[in-house]
Design a protein around this motif. Structure first.
Motif, mmCIF file in Angstrom:
data_model
loop_
_atom_site.group_PDB
_atom_site.id
_atom_site.type_symbol
_atom_site.label_atom_id
_atom_site.label_comp_id
_atom_site.label_asym_id
_atom_site.label_seq_id
_atom_site.Cartn_x
_atom_site.Cartn_y
_atom_site.Cartn_z
ATOM 1 N N GLU A 178 0.636 -1.197 0.081
ATOM 2 C CA GLU A 178 0.315 -0.097 0.036
ATOM 3 C C GLU A 178 1.215 1.732 0.064
ATOM 4 O O GLU A 178 2.301 1.272 0.208
ATOM 5 N N MET A 179 0.153 2.593 0.005
ATOM 6 C CA MET A 179 0.547 3.913 -0.155
ATOM 7 C C MET A 179 0.523 4.181 1.255
ATOM 8 O O MET A 179 -0.373 3.065 2.494
ATOM 9 N N ASP A 196 -0.348 6.081 3.151
ATOM 10 C CA ASP A 196 -1.623 6.379 3.593
ATOM 11 C C ASP A 196 -2.789 5.363 3.792
ATOM 12 O O ASP A 196 -3.691 5.873 4.523
ATOM 13 N N GLY A 197 -2.139 4.000 3.944
ATOM 14 C CA GLY A 197 -3.306 2.889 3.248
ATOM 15 C C GLY A 197 -3.909 2.360 2.434
ATOM 16 O O GLY A 197 -4.379 2.074 2.598
ATOM 17 N N SER A 198 -4.002 3.605 1.593
ATOM 18 C CA SER A 198 -4.586 3.600 0.406
ATOM 19 C C SER A 198 -3.623 2.622 -1.080
ATOM 20 O O SER A 198 -2.619 2.105 -0.492
ATOM 21 N N LYS A 199 -4.978 1.844 -1.929
ATOM 22 C CA LYS A 199 -4.127 0.949 -2.999
ATOM 23 C C LYS A 199 -3.278 1.294 -3.121
ATOM 24 O O LYS A 199 -3.206 2.822 -4.254
ATOM 25 N N GLU A 259 1.447 8.316 -8.991
ATOM 26 C CA GLU A 259 2.156 7.353 -8.357
ATOM 27 C C GLU A 259 2.854 6.694 -9.264
ATOM 28 O O GLU A 259 3.687 5.670 -9.458
ATOM 29 N N ASN A 318 -2.705 6.294 -11.358
ATOM 30 C CA ASN A 318 -2.940 7.613 -10.826
ATOM 31 C C ASN A 318 -1.318 8.020 -11.173
ATOM 32 O O ASN A 318 -1.058 7.442 -11.361
ATOM 33 N N ASP A 338 -1.981 2.531 -7.254
ATOM 34 C CA ASP A 338 -2.809 2.539 -8.621
ATOM 35 C C ASP A 338 -1.897 3.290 -9.078
ATOM 36 O O ASP A 338 -1.578 4.288 -9.907
ATOM 37 N N ARG A 353 5.878 4.412 -0.489
ATOM 38 C CA ARG A 353 4.848 3.164 0.220
ATOM 39 C C ARG A 353 5.386 2.278 1.806
ATOM 40 O O ARG A 353 6.088 2.819 2.466
ATOM 41 N N ASP A 354 4.465 1.413 2.105
ATOM 42 C CA ASP A 354 4.499 0.768 2.918
ATOM 43 C C ASP A 354 6.298 0.296 3.647
ATOM 44 O O ASP A 354 7.258 0.270 2.537
#
Length: 616
Positions: free
Chosen positions: A349-350, A352-355, A363, A360, A357, A371-372
């Motif tokens: 994930e990013m 911030d917890g978003s997937k 990204e 985008n 993409d 990233r994580d």
């Protein structure tokens, strides 16, 4: 020639003549070995015997061709994985790791049976006898579970065979009987090891309890609940001996409750686990350090390893000690053996917890940023800072950064030349070892910049059971029994240590989030191979063609570069995803691969064995 023969024969005859007069000659004890009877009357010798049983662990998670190479997480750089092409059979069982291979495991189980038989009447210190019995019960349970989770039910043998045994053949027990037997052994181990102080790397009460958590978590899963498994797989549905694969009766929810209780008992022990008391995500830098410390076995991270094998290079040349050489990028004279796939990289994930993409634009233009934090401690990617290069690479890359692409040198808008990255299959250094996916595993590598010699072994541990795995087992059991609040509480403890925000999802979205979290955290720890099977999601994930990353760096107009270095100021980078070339590995899934076949040699030795479904 004749003279030489005479020279040999004369002393040989003399030996025969002299020794034939001594009737005790044949009873002489060898000077370099202990007699079997002596072993079990001497505590030190008995401990040496039990210590040798541990060697069935082999390289553990530090195998060159790890189990993650046989999943959607990674690709093995040196050969097709027959199991990933569903091309395995009783005569071609594929790359079975030694610590799960039928014959290897049974040889260690026999040694454990011998130990338990003899320790029952051992005359030395009772406390030591109890400890050795506890360790042996654990090891027998561990090796039986290695077989159980790979093949399904196996024959349970609780005594050592001797030459006078009337029959060496034995049928497979039921899956339920195997689970019960293993649980009985770990319960005995936990009781006998309670309060015992053991050397690093030996079995403990906590290890026995954690193994019980693993065994019962697997046993409660869909693959081993036959009504569920039959509904999801025609191959399993058509098998006439489902009792060898799982439970044919009983309550799956009750099994999840048992798994939940077993996991919670470990969490209640205290004194183990690492930095799981945070109430908010920690910084990226701290998260990376904490994650690395678990596998470096230092800084408190060693407390997460409930059961591990530790290396002492002066005493062994174990293959697992060569993990850095086997897996470092070729530009560092490594072999790039384990290569993460693009699918796996995209699962991080990013921050911030978003997937992540690819649609985008921001990204997609910088796919390795924000990233994580575990990504940076687990995967070598293009542009990542690492160690100083060895002498032959230092002049080409004086910056010590990974180069997985093709880049321009010269002047943008003017004369340019292609430069092939040092860590690619077009490198000037060992290009045959270059990555095929555009990534190489970084996890479990020592980041010490002084350690760059690939002929230098590593003493990092191979972790076999982690406290964090038990936390995941508890989370999963909570989800399966409808306790989402507790599941999220414990799941977010792991997230906060990793520098990631809390998961707030519910229902199926929470289950998906949990499964992704488990895969990210436990990457390359022999989990994904079994998790995808026991969840019965392997068909949708393991049959996909491998996606790889192709990177090109084009100089911006007016920018001049003579020695390449990753720079967004100087370069426009293009990230292109494509399927791996045909023939490297053509992945496909067949439901027979849920349970790999028993080797033909073993089937021929034992007429009472029933083969797994799909191989007759």
């Amino acid at each position: 020639m004749k003279k030489t023969i005479k020279t040999i024969l004369i002393p040989l005859c003399a030996v025969i003549l002299v020794t034939s007069c001594n009737k005790d000659f044949l009873n002489t004890q060898p000077l370099d070995k202990a007699a079997a009877a002596s072993t079990w009357t001497d505590g030190a010798l008995s401990e040496m015997f039990v210590t040798d049983i541990y060697n069935g662990i082999q390289e553990g998670t530090l195998q060159q061709n790890s189990l993650d190479n046989q999943t959607d997480n990674c690709l093995f750089n040196f050969g097709r994985q027959d199991i990933m092409e569903s091309a395995i059979s009783p005569s071609n069982t594929g790359g079975v790791l030694g610590t799960m291979e039928w014959g290897n495991m049974y040889s260690r189980i026999r040694a454990a049976n011998l130990a338990l038989e003899n320790l029952a009447t051992a005359p030395f210190d009772a406390d030591m006898v109890a400890r050795l019995k506890g360790e042996t019960y654990f090891l027998r349970a561990y090796y039986y579970n290695q077989l159980l989770r790979y093949y399904g039910a196996i024959p349970l043998i609780k005594s050592s065979y001797v030459l006078s045994s009337p029959d060496f053949t034995i049928p497979r027990n039921t899956y339920e009987e195997c689970v019960n037997s293993i649980v009985s052994d770990v319960d005995s181990a936990a009781l006998l090891l309670d309060g015992k102080s053991l050397a690093l790397g030996r079995a403990t009460k906590a290890a026995a309890m954690a193994l019980k958590s693993r065994v019962l978590t697997y046993a409660a899963s869909d693959l081993h609940d036959m009504p569920t498994a039959k509904a999801k797989s025609a191959v399993i549905n058509g098998f006439s001996n489902p009792e060898l694969l799982g439970y044919v009766s009983g309550d799956q929810n009750a099994r999840w409750l048992a798994a939940k209780a077993a996991s919670k008992a470990v969490l209640d022990l205290g004194g183990i686990g690492y930095n799981l008391n945070l109430t908010a995500p920690q910084s990226k830098e701290s998260a990376i350090t904490d994650y690395q410390n678990v596998f470096l076995g230092k800084g408190g991270g060693e407390k997460d390893a409930i059961f591990a094998k530790w290396y002492i290079n002066a005493a062994t040349d174990d293959w697992g000690a060569w993990y850095p050489r086997n897996n470092m990028p070729n530009g560092y004279h490594g072999w790039s053996s384990t290569e993460p796939t693009q699918k796996f990289v995209d699962s991080y994930e990013m921050m911030d917890g978003s997937k992540f993409d690819w649609n985008n634009p921001a990204e997609a233009a910088a796919p390795y940023e924000n990233r994580d934090p575990r990504f940076y401690a687990s995967v070598f990617y293009d542009g990542a800072a690492w160690k100083p290069r060895t002498t032959d690479g230092a002049a080409i890359d004086p910056f010590g950064e990974l180069q997985f692409g093709t880049y321009q040198t010269g002047t943008g808008g003017g004369t340019t030349s292609p430069y092939f990255g040092l860590d690619t299959r077009n490198s000037s250094i060992e290009n045959w070892n270059g990555t095929r996916t555009g990534y190489v595993i970084r996890k479990m590598m020592d980041p010490n910049p002084a350690i760059v010699d690939m002929n230098q072994k590593s003493e990092l541990p191979t972790i076999l059971i982690r406290y964090t795995e038990v936390v995941f087992n508890y989370v999963e059991a909570c989800l399966e029994t409808g306790d989402e609040a507790t599941a999220k509480e414990w799941l977010n403890k792991i997230r906060f240590r990793a520098g990631m925000p809390a998961i707030t999802a519910s229902g199926s979205a929470l289950v998906d989030a949990y499964r992704n979290e488990r895969n990210i955290e436990m990457f390359a720890e022999d989990q994904r191979f079994f998790d995808a099977r026991r969840w019965m999601i392997a068909p949708e994930h393991f049959g996909q063609k491998v996606k790889i990353m192709v990177i090109t760096g084009t100089l911006k107009p007016g920018k001049t570069v003579t020695t390449y270095r990753y720079s967004k100021d100087n370069y426009n980078y293009n990230y292109h995803i494509q399927e791996i070339e045909q023939g490297v590995e053509n992945r496909s899934w067949n439901d027979k691969v849920y349970f790999p076949p028993i080797k033909l040699d073993e089937m021929n030795k034992n007429s009472k064995l029933i083969q797994n479904p799909g191989y007759n």
